[in-house]
Motif scaffolding. Structure first.
Motif, PDB file in Angstrom:
ATOM      1  N   GLU A 292       0.840  -1.200   0.000  1.00 43.85           N
ATOM      2  CA  GLU A 292       0.000   0.000   0.000  1.00 43.85           C
ATOM      3  C   GLU A 292       0.878   1.254   0.000  1.00 43.85           C
ATOM      4  O   GLU A 292       2.023   1.221   0.463  1.00 43.85           O
ATOM      5  N   ASP A 293       0.322   2.359  -0.469  1.00 42.41           N
ATOM      6  CA  ASP A 293       1.087   3.616  -0.487  1.00 42.41           C
ATOM      7  C   ASP A 293       1.583   3.991   0.901  1.00 42.41           C
ATOM      8  O   ASP A 293       2.713   4.441   1.060  1.00 42.41           O
ATOM      9  N   TYR A 294       0.748   3.796   1.942  1.00 43.30           N
ATOM     10  CA  TYR A 294       1.140   4.168   3.303  1.00 43.30           C
ATOM     11  C   TYR A 294       2.200   3.228   3.883  1.00 43.30           C
ATOM     12  O   TYR A 294       2.765   3.501   4.923  1.00 43.30           O
ATOM     13  N   GLU A 295       2.483   2.130   3.195  1.00 43.66           N
ATOM     14  CA  GLU A 295       3.571   1.235   3.592  1.00 43.66           C
ATOM     15  C   GLU A 295       4.835   1.529   2.784  1.00 43.66           C
ATOM     16  O   GLU A 295       5.945   1.272   3.230  1.00 43.66           O
ATOM     17  N   LYS A 296       4.637   2.086   1.590  1.00 44.66           N
ATOM     18  CA  LYS A 296       5.764   2.342   0.691  1.00 44.66           C
ATOM     19  C   LYS A 296       6.389   3.723   0.862  1.00 44.66           C
ATOM     20  O   LYS A 296       7.570   3.896   0.582  1.00 44.66           O
TER      21      LYS A 296
ATOM     22  N   ILE B 239      10.259   6.378   6.792  1.00 43.17           N
ATOM     23  CA  ILE B 239      11.197   5.431   6.178  1.00 43.17           C
ATOM     24  C   ILE B 239      10.375   4.595   5.208  1.00 43.17           C
ATOM     25  O   ILE B 239       9.423   3.918   5.591  1.00 43.17           O
ATOM     26  N   ASN B 240      10.717   4.663   3.939  1.00 48.13           N
ATOM     27  CA  ASN B 240       9.945   4.015   2.885  1.00 48.13           C
ATOM     28  C   ASN B 240      10.060   2.493   2.939  1.00 48.13           C
ATOM     29  O   ASN B 240      11.038   1.944   3.449  1.00 48.13           O
ATOM     30  N   ARG B 241       9.039   1.841   2.395  1.00 48.06           N
ATOM     31  CA  ARG B 241       9.014   0.389   2.198  1.00 48.06           C
ATOM     32  C   ARG B 241       9.163  -0.400   3.494  1.00 48.06           C
ATOM     33  O   ARG B 241      10.033  -1.252   3.624  1.00 48.06           O
ATOM     34  N   VAL B 242       8.262  -0.121   4.443  1.00 49.16           N
ATOM     35  CA  VAL B 242       8.330  -0.789   5.741  1.00 49.16           C
ATOM     36  C   VAL B 242       6.965  -1.314   6.160  1.00 49.16           C
ATOM     37  O   VAL B 242       5.989  -0.560   6.170  1.00 49.16           O
ATOM     38  N   VAL B 243       6.908  -2.609   6.489  1.00 49.75           N
ATOM     39  CA  VAL B 243       5.855  -3.170   7.329  1.00 49.75           C
ATOM     40  C   VAL B 243       6.603  -3.821   8.483  1.00 49.75           C
ATOM     41  O   VAL B 243       7.489  -4.647   8.288  1.00 49.75           O
TER      42      VAL B 243
ATOM     43  N   GLY C 127       3.605   1.104   9.344  1.00 52.97           N
ATOM     44  CA  GLY C 127       3.708   1.272   7.900  1.00 52.97           C
ATOM     45  C   GLY C 127       4.578   2.472   7.584  1.00 52.97           C
ATOM     46  O   GLY C 127       4.265   3.585   7.989  1.00 52.97           O
ATOM     47  N   ALA C 128       5.686   2.220   6.889  1.00 52.83           N
ATOM     48  CA  ALA C 128       6.629   3.267   6.474  1.00 52.83           C
ATOM     49  C   ALA C 128       7.057   4.152   7.644  1.00 52.83           C
ATOM     50  O   ALA C 128       7.355   5.321   7.468  1.00 52.83           O
ATOM     51  N   ASP C 129       7.082   3.575   8.836  1.00 53.32           N
ATOM     52  CA  ASP C 129       7.457   4.298  10.063  1.00 53.32           C
ATOM     53  C   ASP C 129       6.679   5.605  10.228  1.00 53.32           C
ATOM     54  O   ASP C 129       7.167   6.561  10.820  1.00 53.32           O
ATOM     55  N   SER C 130       5.437   5.610   9.696  1.00 53.47           N
ATOM     56  CA  SER C 130       4.617   6.816   9.776  1.00 53.47           C
ATOM     57  C   SER C 130       3.225   6.563  10.344  1.00 53.47           C
ATOM     58  O   SER C 130       2.608   7.465  10.879  1.00 53.47           O
ATOM     59  N   ILE C 131       2.726   5.351  10.167  1.00 57.52           N
ATOM     60  CA  ILE C 131       1.367   5.041  10.609  1.00 57.52           C
ATOM     61  C   ILE C 131       1.351   3.689  11.316  1.00 57.52           C
ATOM     62  O   ILE C 131       2.280   2.905  11.184  1.00 57.52           O
ATOM     63  N   THR C 132       0.276   3.446  12.039  1.00 55.00           N
ATOM     64  CA  THR C 132       0.024   2.127  12.613  1.00 55.00           C
ATOM     65  C   THR C 132      -1.165   1.549  11.868  1.00 55.00           C
ATOM     66  O   THR C 132      -2.166   2.229  11.644  1.00 55.00           O
ATOM     67  N   ALA C 133      -1.033   0.288  11.477  1.00 48.76           N
ATOM     68  CA  ALA C 133      -2.088  -0.369  10.712  1.00 48.76           C
ATOM     69  C   ALA C 133      -2.338  -1.757  11.305  1.00 48.76           C
ATOM     70  O   ALA C 133      -1.587  -2.215  12.166  1.00 48.76           O
ATOM     71  N   VAL C 134      -3.383  -2.406  10.823  1.00 45.44           N
ATOM     72  CA  VAL C 134      -3.693  -3.758  11.272  1.00 45.44           C
ATOM     73  C   VAL C 134      -4.145  -4.582  10.073  1.00 45.44           C
ATOM     74  O   VAL C 134      -4.829  -4.068   9.186  1.00 45.44           O
ATOM     75  N   LYS C 135      -3.689  -5.821  10.028  1.00 42.59           N
ATOM     76  CA  LYS C 135      -4.142  -6.780   9.022  1.00 42.59           C
ATOM     77  C   LYS C 135      -4.781  -7.945   9.745  1.00 42.59           C
ATOM     78  O   LYS C 135      -4.267  -8.403  10.765  1.00 42.59           O
ATOM     79  N   GLN C 136      -5.877  -8.441   9.224  1.00 45.29           N
ATOM     80  CA  GLN C 136      -6.509  -9.634   9.768  1.00 45.29           C
ATOM     81  C   GLN C 136      -6.199 -10.773   8.812  1.00 45.29           C
ATOM     82  O   GLN C 136      -6.535 -10.717   7.628  1.00 45.29           O
ATOM     83  N   ILE C 137      -5.529 -11.812   9.341  1.00 42.03           N
ATOM     84  CA  ILE C 137      -5.149 -12.956   8.521  1.00 42.03           C
ATOM     85  C   ILE C 137      -5.598 -14.225   9.233  1.00 42.03           C
ATOM     86  O   ILE C 137      -5.338 -14.410  10.420  1.00 42.03           O
TER      87      ILE C 137
END
Length: 172
Positions: free
Chosen positions: A118-122, A126-130, A150-160
């Motif tokens: 995702e853009d917010y991960e890329k 710091i770019n390209r970070v999960v 995500g990209a050391d800028s946001i906190t996100a959650v994935k359900q797997i």
């Protein structure tokens, strides 16, 4: 989250200069949560993979019927438009319930559990970070909510789905 053979168990990555090996996931044991010992590396980076440069901890282990499920991070370096850049992805490993030094399964060398898409991960600080930091079973116990940066800028959650994570790994 529980003692194994009467000892507390910790997974960590000691920091230092790493002149002789790349950063890895280590295990140690403690009788009292004050003193630790029997430290040794149990998971190491793998050549030509999504985790070839370094690996490190993520979420605390989740106990499943098949073993301790850990979600961790791995880093590779890639030439992107003439610049060598680090790419952080998330992987999974399964450790034996009675002997967590024994690796039962691990994300394949060519396929992390998830990677920056995702853009917010890329793009961010710091770019390209999960970077996984927490995992909580869903209320029905069938999936994991994996919290990550995500990209050391946001906190996100994935359900797997937990079964999907277990099926995605290579067993030894």
């Amino acid at each position: 989250p529980e003692k194994i053979k009467g000892k507390y168990v910790a997974l960590h990555r000691p920091e230092g200069f790493f002149k002789f090996s790349r950063p890895s996931i280590w295990i140690s044991y403690s009788p009292d949560l004050i003193y630790r010992g029997r430290e040794r590396s149990i998971l190491r980076p793998r050549e030509n993979s999504w985790e070839s440069r370094r690996i490190g901890g993520g979420a605390p282990p989740i106990k499943t019927k098949k073993g301790w499920l850990i979600i961790y991070h791995g880093v590779k370096e890639e030439d992107i438009e003439g610049n060598i850049e680090s790419i952080y992805s998330a992987g999974a490993a399964l450790l034996d319930l009675k002997n967590p030094e024994k690796i039962i399964a691990r994300s394949p060398i060519d396929k992390p559990l998830f990677e920056p898409e995702e853009d917010y991960e890329k793009k961010g600080f710091i770019n390209r970070v999960v970077f996984p930091t927490g995992a909580v079973p869903s209320l029905d116990g069938k999936s994991l909510l994996i919290y990550y940066g995500g990209a050391d800028s946001i906190t996100a959650v994935k359900q797997i789905d937990i079964d999907e994570i277990l099926k995605s790994m290579e067993y030894f």
